[in-house]
Design a protein around this motif. Sequence first.
Motif, PDB file in Angstrom:
ATOM      1  N   THR A 143      60.846  33.296 -45.602  1.00  0.00           N
ATOM      2  CA  THR A 143      60.999  31.907 -45.152  1.00  0.00           C
ATOM      3  C   THR A 143      61.952  31.140 -46.058  1.00  0.00           C
ATOM      4  OG1 THR A 143      59.062  31.260 -46.465  1.00  0.00           O
ATOM      5  CG2 THR A 143      58.692  31.834 -44.141  1.00  0.00           C
ATOM      6  N   VAL A 188      58.605  38.927 -43.374  1.00  0.00           N
ATOM      7  CA  VAL A 188      59.518  37.901 -42.895  1.00  0.00           C
ATOM      8  C   VAL A 188      59.670  36.844 -43.980  1.00  0.00           C
ATOM      9  CG1 VAL A 188      59.936  36.150 -41.158  1.00  0.00           C
ATOM     10  CG2 VAL A 188      58.848  38.314 -40.515  1.00  0.00           C
ATOM     11  N   ASN A 200      65.405  33.659 -36.530  1.00  0.00           N
ATOM     12  CA  ASN A 200      65.140  33.635 -37.984  1.00  0.00           C
ATOM     13  C   ASN A 200      65.639  32.309 -38.530  1.00  0.00           C
ATOM     14  OD1 ASN A 200      64.520  36.783 -38.550  1.00  0.00           O
ATOM     15  ND2 ASN A 200      66.240  36.605 -37.115  1.00  0.00           N
ATOM     16  N   GLU A 209      68.745  40.673 -47.074  1.00  0.00           N
ATOM     17  CA  GLU A 209      68.842  39.875 -45.853  1.00  0.00           C
ATOM     18  C   GLU A 209      70.063  40.304 -45.040  1.00  0.00           C
ATOM     19  OE1 GLU A 209      66.965  37.828 -44.370  1.00  0.00           O
ATOM     20  OE2 GLU A 209      65.420  37.441 -45.876  1.00  0.00           O
TER      21      GLU A 209
END
Length: 437
Positions: free
Chosen positions: A47, A45, A77, A334
């Motif tokens: 950030t 994941v 998200n 992404e």
Amino acid sequence: MFKWKRSLAVLATTTALVGSLAACGSSDKGATSTIAPTAAPTTKVSTEPVKLRIMWWGAQNRHDATLKALELYTKNNPNVTFEPEYSGMDGYLDKLSTQAAANNAPDVVQLDPGWTPDWAARKQLVELTPTVDVSKFDAKLMAGGQSGGKQYGIPLGSVAFGMIYDKAAMDKLSIKNPANGWNWDEYFALAKESKSKLPSGTYFTKDYGGNYFVYSAYQYAKGKGSVVSPDGKFNVDQATYLEWTKKFEELRKEGLVPPADVNASDKENDPKLDLMVSGKILVRYAFSNGYGTYDSLKKGAYALVTMPRASAPGGWLKPSMYLAVSANSKKQEEAKKFVNWFVNDNEAAKILGTVRGLPANKDVSALLQASFSDQDKVGLDLLRATEKDGQTWDSTSGWTNFIDKDWTLVGDQLTFGKITPQQAFDQLKSASKSYEK
């Protein structure tokens, strides 16, 4: 498909693009996917703040649902936000092509099935598997998003090509309603039977004499195959084309289709400019997923019916549209993770519903059917009626401009009475030579 009228003048200048964003691909008749089902890999994941540009076309209900889905993704998200670009179909491809030419296409784009194979073949899209899990998708829907054995577009839905009619108006005028399984002879006969009952300024149907998609359905129904053959050859049957165009020439003379200028003013789903919504026509072509939009414009007025048939069915099932990722995106990973969520997540599906057709993911589709609205059920009924023996949607790479530009220009000349049906056929045949493989 499923409005498919568009001007590709800009797209014609982008065929040499290789590094930018990469609309009829190889035939999917009897096709099986060359992409093995895969599960999306586990990814860390991120950030790091990410802003994804995403572009789509549609009516207001699709805009609203998509924006809500984007909000949910950002909620789950927090580092990912979106810059949405959305509009109606008119001008969409021109704008997208201009952006692609400037290497400034959005990260995520919605593409018509007719465009996707060409864009993928020009290496203007990125491969989406294995990041995007395609294990729950029908191979026939996947095929149009492939090029060279790789998956570049993910189907967002499945739709049926049929017709919509103003049932309320026809009942009021005592005009018989069409029924599933009707044929083209009944279509033209019903048009002529309606003549004495139509108020001034009202017409039976749009003038489809020069329309590529409705003619395609007619040629299919006559057992003459697709307009472009699977091996990329001009396949318009001359006798069938002349028969079709002359039938609409008759309807024109009898005042059963709108005058050319009125016909050209039609803008699908526009409350004022859509010829059916404004009460000027009774019948037009439609896709199964479009019923909800029409019903919202005039509650309870409309009904769907299968595309007329002849010796063979005229309607078909097709992927409604594809979602793809631009090759010039700087956030490809992404973007691919977002596409995977958009097409496979149950919560996303509950928000998006059927605004892009019956979801192509089989599990998601089953989940939604249990809670279908009455409007969704009407669309599903058309899809199921077409599934029984409907044609397989066909597209051939390299013919986008012929379909959307050349055919449209010839069709306009035909509708305005500038050329004869024979001259129209000759012009189409001549224009096709630069597209044949």
